[in-house]
Scaffold this motif. Sequence first.
Motif, mmCIF file in Angstrom:
data_model
loop_
_atom_site.group_PDB
_atom_site.id
_atom_site.type_symbol
_atom_site.label_atom_id
_atom_site.label_comp_id
_atom_site.label_asym_id
_atom_site.label_seq_id
_atom_site.Cartn_x
_atom_site.Cartn_y
_atom_site.Cartn_z
ATOM 1 N N ASN A 283 0.685 -1.379 0.520
ATOM 2 C CA ASN A 283 -0.167 0.075 -0.118
ATOM 3 C C ASN A 283 0.757 1.166 0.461
ATOM 4 O OD1 ASN A 283 -2.171 1.020 -0.152
ATOM 5 N ND2 ASN A 283 -1.987 1.815 2.467
ATOM 6 N N ALA A 284 1.919 1.183 0.605
ATOM 7 C CA ALA A 284 2.488 2.371 1.182
ATOM 8 C C ALA A 284 3.249 2.524 0.215
ATOM 9 C CB ALA A 284 3.609 2.144 2.088
ATOM 10 N N ARG A 285 4.042 2.068 -0.847
ATOM 11 C CA ARG A 285 4.598 1.980 -2.113
ATOM 12 C C ARG A 285 3.508 1.890 -3.959
ATOM 13 N NH1 ARG A 285 9.026 -3.090 -2.539
ATOM 14 N NH2 ARG A 285 10.085 -2.665 -1.102
ATOM 15 N N SER A 286 2.371 1.710 -2.999
ATOM 16 C CA SER A 286 1.309 1.906 -4.403
ATOM 17 C C SER A 286 0.661 3.834 -4.324
ATOM 18 C CB SER A 286 0.580 1.637 -4.403
ATOM 19 O OG SER A 286 0.391 -0.216 -4.213
ATOM 20 N N GLU A 287 0.976 4.543 -2.592
ATOM 21 C CA GLU A 287 0.751 5.187 -2.870
ATOM 22 C C GLU A 287 1.583 6.712 -3.465
ATOM 23 O OE1 GLU A 287 -0.205 6.184 0.609
ATOM 24 O OE2 GLU A 287 -2.034 4.724 1.249
ATOM 25 N N GLU A 288 3.138 5.983 -3.143
ATOM 26 C CA GLU A 288 4.050 6.752 -3.581
ATOM 27 C C GLU A 288 4.479 6.689 -5.232
ATOM 28 O OE1 GLU A 288 9.207 5.957 -3.690
ATOM 29 O OE2 GLU A 288 8.054 4.742 -2.063
ATOM 30 N N THR A 289 3.866 5.859 -5.766
ATOM 31 C CA THR A 289 3.965 5.930 -7.041
ATOM 32 C C THR A 289 3.275 6.407 -7.663
ATOM 33 O OG1 THR A 289 4.972 3.625 -7.139
ATOM 34 C CG2 THR A 289 3.808 3.822 -8.923
ATOM 35 N N ARG A 290 1.887 6.610 -7.132
ATOM 36 C CA ARG A 290 0.681 7.222 -7.434
ATOM 37 C C ARG A 290 1.414 8.944 -7.441
ATOM 38 N NH1 ARG A 290 -2.443 3.302 -5.309
ATOM 39 N NH2 ARG A 290 -2.372 4.079 -3.504
ATOM 40 N N ARG A 291 1.962 9.047 -6.422
ATOM 41 C CA ARG A 291 2.322 10.660 -5.964
ATOM 42 C C ARG A 291 3.313 10.621 -7.342
ATOM 43 N NH1 ARG A 291 2.126 9.011 -0.621
ATOM 44 N NH2 ARG A 291 3.789 9.104 -0.885
ATOM 45 N N ARG A 292 4.854 9.626 -7.259
ATOM 46 C CA ARG A 292 5.948 9.950 -8.027
ATOM 47 C C ARG A 292 5.527 10.096 -9.850
ATOM 48 N NH1 ARG A 292 9.400 6.931 -9.904
ATOM 49 N NH2 ARG A 292 8.352 5.095 -8.461
ATOM 50 N N VAL A 293 4.291 8.471 -10.077
ATOM 51 C CA VAL A 293 4.462 8.946 -12.026
ATOM 52 C C VAL A 293 2.998 9.933 -12.251
ATOM 53 C CG1 VAL A 293 4.297 7.184 -13.398
ATOM 54 C CG2 VAL A 293 5.824 6.914 -11.066
ATOM 55 N N ARG A 294 3.469 10.652 -13.310
ATOM 56 C CA ARG A 294 2.221 10.487 -13.781
ATOM 57 C C ARG A 294 0.765 9.488 -14.107
ATOM 58 N NH1 ARG A 294 -0.018 12.450 -19.614
ATOM 59 N NH2 ARG A 294 2.852 11.117 -19.947
ATOM 60 N N CYS A 295 -0.473 9.603 -13.614
ATOM 61 C CA CYS A 295 -1.333 8.046 -13.662
ATOM 62 C C CYS A 295 -3.037 8.473 -13.643
ATOM 63 C CB CYS A 295 -1.138 7.211 -12.417
ATOM 64 S SG CYS A 295 -1.054 7.914 -11.302
ATOM 65 N N SER A 296 -3.184 7.664 -14.264
ATOM 66 C CA SER A 296 -5.172 7.851 -14.405
ATOM 67 C C SER A 296 -5.622 6.496 -14.066
ATOM 68 C CB SER A 296 -5.963 8.277 -15.813
ATOM 69 O OG SER A 296 -4.603 8.978 -16.676
ATOM 70 N N LEU A 297 -6.382 7.302 -13.086
ATOM 71 C CA LEU A 297 -6.634 6.405 -11.883
ATOM 72 C C LEU A 297 -8.587 5.634 -12.613
ATOM 73 C CD1 LEU A 297 -5.043 6.984 -8.924
ATOM 74 C CD2 LEU A 297 -3.991 5.430 -10.604
ATOM 75 N N ASP A 298 -8.824 4.412 -12.576
ATOM 76 C CA ASP A 298 -10.200 4.571 -12.499
ATOM 77 C C ASP A 298 -10.788 4.355 -13.937
ATOM 78 O OD1 ASP A 298 -10.306 3.003 -9.625
ATOM 79 O OD2 ASP A 298 -10.681 4.942 -9.281
ATOM 80 N N VAL A 299 -9.930 3.769 -14.631
ATOM 81 C CA VAL A 299 -10.152 4.176 -16.152
ATOM 82 C C VAL A 299 -11.462 3.118 -16.283
ATOM 83 C CG1 VAL A 299 -9.725 4.361 -18.303
ATOM 84 C CG2 VAL A 299 -8.250 5.576 -16.649
ATOM 85 N N PRO A 300 -12.484 3.539 -16.722
ATOM 86 C CA PRO A 300 -13.103 2.462 -17.490
ATOM 87 C C PRO A 300 -12.655 1.714 -18.575
ATOM 88 C CG PRO A 300 -14.239 4.761 -17.577
ATOM 89 C CD PRO A 300 -12.956 5.230 -17.247
ATOM 90 N N TYR A 301 -13.155 0.821 -18.634
ATOM 91 C CA TYR A 301 -12.915 -0.250 -20.368
ATOM 92 C C TYR A 301 -13.944 -0.336 -20.164
ATOM 93 C CZ TYR A 301 -11.203 -4.042 -16.732
ATOM 94 O OH TYR A 301 -12.004 -5.465 -16.148
ATOM 95 N N GLY A 302 -14.925 -1.014 -19.243
ATOM 96 C CA GLY A 302 -16.241 -1.801 -20.305
ATOM 97 C C GLY A 302 -17.419 -0.655 -19.133
#
Length: 67
Positions: A29-48
């Motif tokens: 969880n901590a590494r995921s939070e760090e990655t979301r802060r550090r890397v440009r991302c789009s979260l919860d993008v629907p594909y269906g």
Amino acid sequence: MKKDVAYWESQYNNRAAVPDFQQYFDRWNARSEETRRRVRCSLDVPYGPHPMEKMDLFMPAARAAPA
């Protein structure tokens, strides 16, 4: 031979098999939070159409970076 509930619990309940499992979840969880802060991302993008059909996209820093 029919297996009982205890048998199947021992085979598929990884939390029971790994006493310090929470440490792994906390670290992930901590590494995921760090990655979301550090890397440009789009979260919860629907594909269906279903609410569970979502993905997170993490964009590379370089424009023509390999996948």
